[in-house]
Design a protein around this motif. Structure first.
Motif, PDB file in Angstrom:
ATOM      1  N   ARG A   1      15.078 -89.173  54.591  1.00 19.92           N
ATOM      2  CA  ARG A   1      13.507 -90.214  54.629  1.00 19.92           C
ATOM      3  C   ARG A   1      13.358 -90.439  56.434  1.00 19.92           C
ATOM      4  NH1 ARG A   1      14.803 -94.584  49.859  1.00 19.92           N
ATOM      5  NH2 ARG A   1      14.962 -93.277  48.845  1.00 19.92           N
TER       6      ARG A   1
ATOM      7  N   SER B   1      10.546 -84.322  53.137  1.00 20.15           N
ATOM      8  CA  SER B   1      10.027 -84.484  51.741  1.00 20.15           C
ATOM      9  C   SER B   1      10.603 -83.374  50.527  1.00 20.15           C
ATOM     10  CB  SER B   1       9.131 -84.896  51.558  1.00 20.15           C
ATOM     11  OG  SER B   1       8.417 -83.070  52.495  1.00 20.15           O
TER      12      SER B   1
ATOM     13  N   TRP C   1       8.672 -88.850  47.984  1.00 22.99           N
ATOM     14  CA  TRP C   1       9.245 -88.060  48.294  1.00 22.99           C
ATOM     15  C   TRP C   1       8.590 -85.998  47.844  1.00 22.99           C
ATOM     16  CZ3 TRP C   1      13.890 -87.309  50.508  1.00 22.99           C
ATOM     17  CH2 TRP C   1      14.621 -88.931  49.695  1.00 22.99           C
TER      18      TRP C   1
END
Length: 100
Positions: A37, A42, A67
């Motif tokens: 993150r 992602s 995500w």
């Protein structure tokens, strides 16, 4: 149909693996997710997420949506063993995902 149709597959090794997976989810996986993150990573593939709805007390679609830009989320009216308890819904969702 027995309540746990795959219970015969629960060997000592299988149970050890399941416990190790849960342990990682509460430990090292958290650190890896945070690093991803923070790096702005992602998941770039289409992903299907199925859950039981608000029963778990959080908005799974929002969490996964952060995500996965290409998220297909659906709530399945079932218990923990979704594929065994509502196979038609699970298969339909998987077919839809494969066609994307």
């Amino acid at each position: 149909m027995p309540r746990f149709p795959c219970a015969g597959a629960w060997t000592r090794e299988a149970v050890w693996s399941i416990v190790a997976d849960y342990r990682a989810s509460a430990g090292i996986d958290v650190a890896h997710d945070l690093a991803d993150r923070n790096a702005g990573r992602s998941l770039c593939m289409p992903l299907m997420h199925q859950d039981w709805g608000g029963v778990l007390g959080y908005d799974a679609a929002s969490l996964w949506g952060a995500w996965v830009p290409d998220l297909a989320h659906m709530t399945v009216n079932t218990g923990h063993f979704m594929a065994e308890e509502n196979p038609a819904a699970v298969v339909a969702a998987m077919r839809e995902l494969m066609e994307r």
